[in-house]
Motif scaffolding. Structure first.
Motif, PDB file in Angstrom:
ATOM      1  N   MET A  57       0.720  -1.036   0.028  1.00 13.12           N
ATOM      2  CA  MET A  57       0.080  -0.013   0.037  1.00 13.12           C
ATOM      3  C   MET A  57       0.868   1.307  -0.024  1.00 13.12           C
ATOM      4  O   MET A  57       0.131   2.360  -0.406  1.00 13.12           O
ATOM      5  N   ASN A 120       2.277   8.059   0.653  1.00 13.13           N
ATOM      6  CA  ASN A 120       2.277   8.736   1.718  1.00 13.13           C
ATOM      7  C   ASN A 120       2.283   7.563   2.781  1.00 13.13           C
ATOM      8  O   ASN A 120       1.308   6.860   3.237  1.00 13.13           O
ATOM      9  N   TRP A 123      -0.453   7.828   5.554  1.00 10.65           N
ATOM     10  CA  TRP A 123      -1.694   7.573   5.270  1.00 10.65           C
ATOM     11  C   TRP A 123      -1.752   5.980   5.156  1.00 10.65           C
ATOM     12  O   TRP A 123      -2.843   5.488   5.815  1.00 10.65           O
ATOM     13  N   SER A 127      -4.668   4.314   7.513  1.00 12.75           N
ATOM     14  CA  SER A 127      -5.922   4.493   6.770  1.00 12.75           C
ATOM     15  C   SER A 127      -7.270   4.561   7.518  1.00 12.75           C
ATOM     16  O   SER A 127      -7.380   3.913   8.538  1.00 12.75           O
ATOM     17  N   PRO A 128      -8.116   5.481   7.182  1.00 17.60           N
ATOM     18  CA  PRO A 128      -9.072   5.373   7.905  1.00 17.60           C
ATOM     19  C   PRO A 128     -10.228   4.167   7.809  1.00 17.60           C
ATOM     20  O   PRO A 128     -10.292   3.954   6.793  1.00 17.60           O
ATOM     21  N   GLN A 129     -10.522   3.817   9.068  1.00 16.06           N
ATOM     22  CA  GLN A 129     -11.192   2.599   9.158  1.00 16.06           C
ATOM     23  C   GLN A 129     -12.643   2.897   9.689  1.00 16.06           C
ATOM     24  O   GLN A 129     -12.714   3.891  10.336  1.00 16.06           O
ATOM     25  N   PRO A 130     -13.766   2.288   9.126  1.00 13.43           N
ATOM     26  CA  PRO A 130     -14.961   2.580   9.429  1.00 13.43           C
ATOM     27  C   PRO A 130     -15.243   2.165  11.016  1.00 13.43           C
ATOM     28  O   PRO A 130     -14.834   1.533  11.528  1.00 13.43           O
ATOM     29  N   PHE A 131     -16.205   3.027  11.531  1.00  9.41           N
ATOM     30  CA  PHE A 131     -16.524   2.710  12.797  1.00  9.41           C
ATOM     31  C   PHE A 131     -15.552   2.837  14.005  1.00  9.41           C
ATOM     32  O   PHE A 131     -15.649   2.128  15.093  1.00  9.41           O
TER      33      PHE A 131
ATOM     34  N   LEU B  20     -23.485  -5.249  12.514  1.00 17.00           N
ATOM     35  CA  LEU B  20     -23.262  -4.244  11.549  1.00 17.00           C
ATOM     36  C   LEU B  20     -22.498  -4.754  10.387  1.00 17.00           C
ATOM     37  O   LEU B  20     -21.353  -4.905  10.649  1.00 17.00           O
ATOM     38  N   TYR B  24     -17.400   0.434   2.974  1.00 16.58           N
ATOM     39  CA  TYR B  24     -16.628   1.615   3.023  1.00 16.58           C
ATOM     40  C   TYR B  24     -15.519   1.774   1.864  1.00 16.58           C
ATOM     41  O   TYR B  24     -14.971   0.673   1.463  1.00 16.58           O
ATOM     42  N   LEU B  26     -11.693   2.995   0.503  1.00 14.83           N
ATOM     43  CA  LEU B  26     -10.665   3.512   0.797  1.00 14.83           C
ATOM     44  C   LEU B  26      -9.824   4.023  -0.492  1.00 14.83           C
ATOM     45  O   LEU B  26      -9.619   3.296  -1.338  1.00 14.83           O
ATOM     46  N   PHE B  28      -6.555   6.585  -2.417  1.00 12.29           N
ATOM     47  CA  PHE B  28      -5.515   7.447  -2.256  1.00 12.29           C
ATOM     48  C   PHE B  28      -4.787   7.733  -3.899  1.00 12.29           C
ATOM     49  O   PHE B  28      -4.948   6.852  -4.407  1.00 12.29           O
ATOM     50  N   TYR B  30      -1.930   8.018  -5.832  1.00 15.41           N
ATOM     51  CA  TYR B  30      -0.509   7.752  -5.480  1.00 15.41           C
ATOM     52  C   TYR B  30       0.086   8.625  -6.912  1.00 15.41           C
ATOM     53  O   TYR B  30      -0.361   9.169  -8.103  1.00 15.41           O
TER      54      TYR B  30
END
Lengths: 387, 160
Positions: A57, A120, A123, A127-131, B20, B24, B26, B28, B30
């Motif tokens: 990633m 980056n 990042w 990385s933003p995870q849900p919840f 739940l 979602y 994700l 970026f 690059y």
């Protein structure tokens, strides 16, 4: 450990914030070519290739090793990818070494890289995870509270981290490959730099670098085919532990202590501070120097910071156990390669080939890497003398 | 909650109402540093030119490769090839889906451009599918404002 093996060639790129002039293939090729040249060999002399890098990633190229085959002369040869987070540079070197020590291959090329400018890492690591709350903390945010706990336990003066930051940048200023070149860095400058993750300031953190590092590891029989002195591999070990478990000591991880114990046993080290001439240790945030001094047995518990304070780890101050003479991770950090740079720089020292950051007459050196939440460790001991 | 009840809800397809489960995304943006070889090819496209390079065995490789597949040496001998060539192999797509490069029926094709020895993948758009055969002649149709991507070649068309 099996058969004897030695490093007979080392190649690195210049480390920089952005190597826009080359593709990923061009970057790894530069290091591999430099290592072959250093060993006076060609791709035809290589039996297998072992490549490592941090999470895919980071550049967004999934399984990059597949497209790097011809850049690394691996067509028609075995090729293996290693991944153990930030420690991958070290574990890749150890996998390559064991390819030779096992007797399976006679001479192996090993390469690691990161091209942080393509992405980056902060990042990619957060990385933003849900919840769940998005901290966007990166590695620094993860390690900051662990460092805070070290300071509390050890009662270390608050500026030990600043001293490490200055010391490693002065070392880095001796190394022309270093990303950061800060020969005039001062205690005040580090102290005044922005607080990123209290207690870690901007100048107490590693840079984001592009770069690659490569080594050629040969068996005993083939060592003499390369002209420069070899670095004999006297021990190698890896240890892992979960990120979180009840009773885990994040400040002084057991996997690190166990890994050091194992590699010292292989190499006959009972007093690391006295027996080693120098060490290249993965210190991405300044305070990890005193923490690893203790974890690796160079100092007693709670006493690591005294070595930093006394200048024991400084080449410029003539310390008895210089750490990170190349400038360390604090001066160059192409993440996937950073561990291998530690291993390679330890080897350069015992080969007497470290130019301006050479420790005089270095005979025995430690290379160290860690990764994940300080949960993957890899270490090797290299020596100038054949065991 | 009892395990039996959870099993019952699972069988009934109701378990998602209990725990739940949600999509979602994700993402970026690059950066790609293409380097002196792939970069040369892409820069050529921007000028409506197609470059390959010559391998150690003399073959012209299109798109160019950074390293020779035989000798592993860097390949720097660039050769401009034609934007017309011959279909080597093909696969007709009668009902394109949204992910395809064409909204109308098209063929995936391996094209050996004139001057090249290695065929390149692209696609052909035509309303005469029976003419899409191995050996058929095709020519690039360029977009008006090329930007340096493979999609600067809108598609290939069959020569008359």
């Amino acid at each position: 450990m099996g058969e004897l093996a030695a490093v007979v060639g080392i190649g690195q790129t210049k480390y920089a914030s952005r190597r826009g002039d080359v593709s990923i293939a061009g970057l790894v090729r530069e290091a591999a070519g430099n290592a072959l040249e250093d060993a006076d060999l060609g791709f035809k002399d290589i039996d297998a290739v072992v490549i490592g890098k941090a999470p895919d990633m980071f550049e967004g190229v999934v399984m990059p090793e597949i497209y790097l085959t011809d850049a690394l002369g691996a067509n028609g040869k075995p090729m293996l990818r290693v991944h153990t987070a930030g420690s991958v540079g070290g574990s890749t070197a150890l996998v390559a070494a064991s390819h030779v020590q096992s007797g399976t291959f006679r001479r192996v090329l090993t390469v690691t890289f990161e091209k942080q400018s393509e992405s980056n890492a902060m990042w990619a690591l957060s990385s933003p995870q849900p919840f769940s709350v998005h901290l966007n903390a990166g590695a620094g945010g993860y390690f900051a509270p662990i460092i805070r706990e070290y300071i509390r336990r050890s009662n270390a003066p608050s500026d030990i981290g600043i001293m490490v930051a200055v010391k490693d940048r002065l070392h880095g200023a001796r190394n022309p490959l270093s990303h950061l070149n800060l020969p005039n860095i001062s205690h005040q400058e580090v102290e005044d730099s922005m607080m990123l993750w209290d207690p870690i300031r901007f100048l107490e953190a590693c840079p984001s670098s592009d770069g690659a590092c490569a080594m050629i590891i040969a068996n005993e029989e083939l060592v003499s085919e390369s002209p420069k002195p070899p670095a004999w591999i006297l021990g190698g070990a890896m240890r892992s532990e979960p990120t979180i478990y009840a009773g885990r000591d994040e400040v002084n991880p057991r996997a690190g202590r166990d890994c050091a114990k194992e590699v010292y046993a292989q190499a006959g080290i009972s007093n690391p501070r006295r027996q080693f001439d120098c060490a290249e240790v993965y210190v991405p945030f300044s305070w990890y120097e005193p923490m690893w001094l203790e974890n690796l047995g160079f100092a007693d518990q709670g006493e690591g910071w005294r070595l930093t304070l006394d200048g024991a780890t400084s080449l410029d101050e003539g310390g008895d156990i210089p750490w990170n003479c190349s400038g360390g991770v604090l001066s160059s950090n192409p993440i996937g390669a950073s561990g291998m740079i530690r291993f390679a720089e330890a080897a350069r020292q015992v080969r007497g080939d470290a130019d301006q950051h050479q420790v005089e007459n270095a005979q025995l050196a430690l290379g160290h890497a860690y990764g994940g939440g300080a949960q993957f460790f890899s270490m090797w001991v290299v020596g100038a003398r054949k065991p | 909650m009892s395990i039996l009840l959870v099993q019952f809800l699972r069988v009934e397809g109701l378990v998602e109402d209990l725990f739940l489960q949600k999509e979602y995304e994700l993402g970026f943006t690059y950066t790609r540093s293409t380097g002196p070889v792939v970069g040369k090819f892409l820069t050529g496209l921007k000028n409506k030119k197609i470059f390959g390079n010559r391998g150690s065995d003399g073959r012209v490789i299109v798109p160019p490769m950074e390293y020779d597949p035989e000798t592993f040496q860097p390949l720097n001998d660039f050769v401009q090839v034609s934007d017309a060539g011959m279909i080597e192999s093909w696969c007709w797509v009668a009902e394109p889906r949204p992910a395809h490069p064409s909204a109308v029926p098209f063929a995936w094709v391996m094209i050996k451009l004139d001057g090249a020895d290695i065929s390149m993948i692209h696609h052909v758009v035509t309303d005469e599918p029976s003419r899409v055969v191995t050996g058929a002649r095709v020519k690039a149709s360029w977009i008006d404002q090329p930007v340096g991507l493979i999609s600067d070649i809108r598609y290939f068309v069959l020569e008359k």
